[in-house]
Enzyme design. Structure first.
Site, PDB file in Angstrom:
ATOM      1  N   ASP A 223       7.378  93.967 128.379  1.00 47.09           N
ATOM      2  CA  ASP A 223       8.494  93.494 127.569  1.00 47.09           C
ATOM      3  C   ASP A 223       9.761  94.292 127.867  1.00 47.09           C
ATOM      4  O   ASP A 223      10.847  93.718 128.035  1.00 47.09           O
ATOM      5  CB  ASP A 223       8.129  93.615 126.085  1.00 47.09           C
ATOM      6  CG  ASP A 223       8.706  92.488 125.250  1.00 47.09           C
ATOM      7  OD1 ASP A 223       9.070  91.446 125.836  1.00 47.09           O
ATOM      8  OD2 ASP A 223       8.791  92.627 124.019  1.00 47.09           O
ATOM      9  N   ASP A 269       5.558  88.020 120.161  1.00 41.09           N
ATOM     10  CA  ASP A 269       5.827  89.149 119.275  1.00 41.09           C
ATOM     11  C   ASP A 269       5.152  88.983 117.924  1.00 41.09           C
ATOM     12  O   ASP A 269       5.184  89.888 117.094  1.00 41.09           O
ATOM     13  CB  ASP A 269       7.338  89.310 119.080  1.00 41.09           C
ATOM     14  CG  ASP A 269       8.056  89.576 120.394  1.00 41.09           C
ATOM     15  OD1 ASP A 269       7.485  90.269 121.241  1.00 41.09           O
ATOM     16  OD2 ASP A 269       9.176  89.054 120.581  1.00 41.09           O
TER      17      ASP A 269
END
Length: 398
Positions: A223, A269
């Site tokens: 990420d 997420d």
């Protein structure tokens, strides 16, 4: 999450970030403090709902004695390889959007997610709707079966079992699907996104805490690299018109339901930390102490991490990789509690697949971020066993 594991938390889509060329068209007026507070508060609430209820449903799914109800188990090898596969998929999508017309790509994706969204939403609302059907409601059983080969070589491709109640749920979900297909409305997008997230948390199970740490740690690096190191993640997240992110308008108070200045949060997420939180809930239950200490600790840690993400993004005015803040919080808080309570050994020796899921099939295909006929895990191109849907698993192992 687009065909990537996660998408960054961003202030709006179709708006250029710092260092990028200005977005085409007239500039939008800045969001009001009230509008931003409403948008981010709603995103946090939408992220918490599938994690909380998905974790509870994962316990029921894990205790099922029906082999067709068993979830997919992610092993340490699967977890280690996932960030690499996700990176290749993400970059591939980026190239597709650069080379081919975005309009045609999103048209194909819309049809794909139209089907997946209907089935995922139907699977999500089915347990709720069953409580409202009268006792004398006719319940006929149906089966959709596809096979290939013949005789001893016959292989079951799809074995989808459903009843009359499921047809009603499918019909209701189809209304949302048509709405999404025709309007791409943000509410329809969120209904599908919530369904994908809940199914992912419910049906994707980590086999132990070590595997969870490997998966979250790998995606932490993934990420951060793709958000801060390149513009790939943000570009794909903004170009990908599919329910792979939760969105909420910052100008809702001014424009109502037709608002178009969105804050967004990738489904990765939600699902990635969510499956770790669900694992800790099953660990709590395995301790047989009638407490959910680790579940609530990790749940509060997620709220803290997501809140910190929003705060940092607001300060620096740049899309943030949410896992940069969620991973340390979701792993660190429960580990600290385990150290204080002297249960760190029990935590790392706990095996979900051995204790609760003795015959769970292992993951043989890496999840993407889409969603699936019966669940997000399926749509992630896994061969998933889920309630009312069975697929024959390939004997190959990663």
């Amino acid at each position: 999450m687009a065909e990537q594991a996660t998408a960054p938390l961003s202030e709006a889509h179709n708006v250029s970030g710092p260092g990028e060329a200005p977005a085409a068209g007239p500039a939008r007026p800045p969001a009001t403090p009230e509008g931003m507070a409403l948008a981010y508060g709603s995103l946090v609430l939408m992220a918490l709902l599938p994690i909380f209820f998905g974790a509870l449903r994962s316990v029921t799914c894990a205790k099922s004695k029906n082999a067709s109800d068993m979830p997919e188990t992610i092993t340490s090898r699967d977890a280690a390889r996932f960030p690499i596969v996700a990176s290749c998929t993400l970059f591939g999508l980026y190239l597709f959007f650069k080379i081919f017309s975005q309009e045609y790509i999103n048209l194909l994706l819309s049809m794909y997610f139209f089907v997946l969204g209907i089935l995922a939403l139907s699977h999500t609302i089915s347990p709720i709707m069953n409580k409202f059907f009268p006792a004398n409601f006719p319940s006929k059983q149906y089966q959709l079966l596809f096979t290939q080969g013949s005789g001893e070589n016959k292989e079951e491709i799809v074995n989808y079992e459903f009843d009359s109640k499921d047809l009603v749920c499918l019909a209701m979900s189809s209304v949302v699907g048509v709405w999404y297909l025709l309007r791409k409305h943000w509410i329809a997008n969120n209904l599908f996104g919530l369904a994908f997230s809940l199914n992912g948390v419910e049906l994707l199970h980590l086999n132990n805490v070590s595997t969870g740490c490997i998966l979250l740690g790998g995606l932490f690096i993934y990420d951060v690299f793709w958000v801060f190191g390149t513009n790939v993640m943000v570009t794909v997240a903004k170009s990908f018109e599919a329910p792979i992110k939760l969105v909420f308008p910052q100008d809702l108070l001014e424009k109502g339901l037709e608002a178009d200045n969105f804050a967004m949060l990738g489904l990765g997420d939600v699902v990635i930390p969510g499956i770790f939180i669900a694992l800790l809930l099953r660990f709590d239950i395995s301790l047989k102490k009638n407490t959910h200490t680790y579940f609530y600790t990790s749940f509060v840690a997620y709220i803290f991490g997501l809140g910190l993400t929003i705060f940092i993004m607001h300060i620096f005015k740049h899309a943030q990789p949410a896992l940069l803040y969620l991973v340390p919080a979701c792993i660190g808080f429960p580990l600290l509690v385990a150290l204080v309570k002297g249960e760190i050994t029990e935590m790392f020796s706990y095996e979900s697949s051995a204790e609760i899921l003795p015959h769970t099939p292992r993951l043989t295909h890496f999840p993407t971020v889409s969603g699936s006929p019966a669940s997000l895990a399926d749509s992630m191109q896994q061969k998933l066993s889920c309630p009312r849907r069975r697929r024959q698993q390939s004997p190959s192992a990663m």
